[in-house]
Enzyme design. Sequence first.
Site, PDB file in Angstrom:
ATOM      1  N   CYS A  35     -73.586 -36.493  -5.970  1.00  0.00           N
ATOM      2  CA  CYS A  35     -74.034 -35.297  -6.682  1.00  0.00           C
ATOM      3  C   CYS A  35     -73.403 -35.125  -8.062  1.00  0.00           C
ATOM      4  O   CYS A  35     -73.812 -34.263  -8.828  1.00  0.00           O
ATOM      5  CB  CYS A  35     -73.734 -34.050  -5.856  1.00  0.00           C
ATOM      6  SG  CYS A  35     -71.965 -33.876  -5.565  1.00  0.00           S
ATOM      7  N   ASP A  37     -70.386 -34.064  -8.651  1.00  0.00           N
ATOM      8  CA  ASP A  37     -69.289 -33.084  -8.652  1.00  0.00           C
ATOM      9  C   ASP A  37     -67.956 -33.812  -8.807  1.00  0.00           C
ATOM     10  O   ASP A  37     -67.810 -34.953  -8.399  1.00  0.00           O
ATOM     11  CB  ASP A  37     -69.300 -32.265  -7.360  1.00  0.00           C
ATOM     12  CG  ASP A  37     -70.457 -31.276  -7.346  1.00  0.00           C
ATOM     13  OD1 ASP A  37     -71.116 -31.121  -8.386  1.00  0.00           O
ATOM     14  OD2 ASP A  37     -70.692 -30.674  -6.290  1.00  0.00           O
ATOM     15  N   CYS A  60     -69.816 -27.620  -6.052  1.00  0.00           N
ATOM     16  CA  CYS A  60     -70.413 -26.607  -5.196  1.00  0.00           C
ATOM     17  C   CYS A  60     -69.295 -25.810  -4.503  1.00  0.00           C
ATOM     18  O   CYS A  60     -68.132 -26.216  -4.512  1.00  0.00           O
ATOM     19  CB  CYS A  60     -71.301 -27.279  -4.164  1.00  0.00           C
ATOM     20  SG  CYS A  60     -70.365 -28.201  -2.937  1.00  0.00           S
ATOM     21  N   CYS A 104     -69.235 -32.991   1.082  1.00  0.00           N
ATOM     22  CA  CYS A 104     -68.489 -32.406  -0.031  1.00  0.00           C
ATOM     23  C   CYS A 104     -66.978 -32.530   0.170  1.00  0.00           C
ATOM     24  O   CYS A 104     -66.228 -32.631  -0.804  1.00  0.00           O
ATOM     25  CB  CYS A 104     -68.870 -30.941  -0.217  1.00  0.00           C
ATOM     26  SG  CYS A 104     -70.651 -30.690  -0.394  1.00  0.00           S
TER      27      CYS A 104
END
Length: 126
Positions: A35, A37, A60, A104
């Site tokens: 992603c 991040d 996130c 994540c």
Amino acid sequence: MPAYSATVLDHFQNPRNLGEIDLPDAVAEVENPACGDRARLSLRILDGRITEARFLAEGCPAAIAAASMTTVLLTGATLAEARALRDVDVAAALDGLPSNKVHCSVLAEDVIREALDAYDAGVPSR
Ligand code: FES
């Protein structure tokens, strides 16, 4: 927004140990390839134990909460305990992550490993 636990929301809204250590003993920055991040971790290490951990993150809510919880779990840990910390441990300490957000917490495991590898290799902090 996915159904986050109260612990995730707390660490997202009130992140612990946010920032960067001045002249850290170890530092690493990683990107989640899934992603984009990012998380940066800096550590103060004394006599084989992490005495301070700070993070910066762009990501996130789950990534930020995981980075925050990571610094809590690392503070006071020996280097062996830090190396043994896995993304599932971080997720468990957050009282779980929604199934589509489990990846994540991998960012946290990756940044710990990179920081400890840099420390072991004697890479100067940057
Ligand atoms: Fe990128 Fe969570 S969506 S780390």
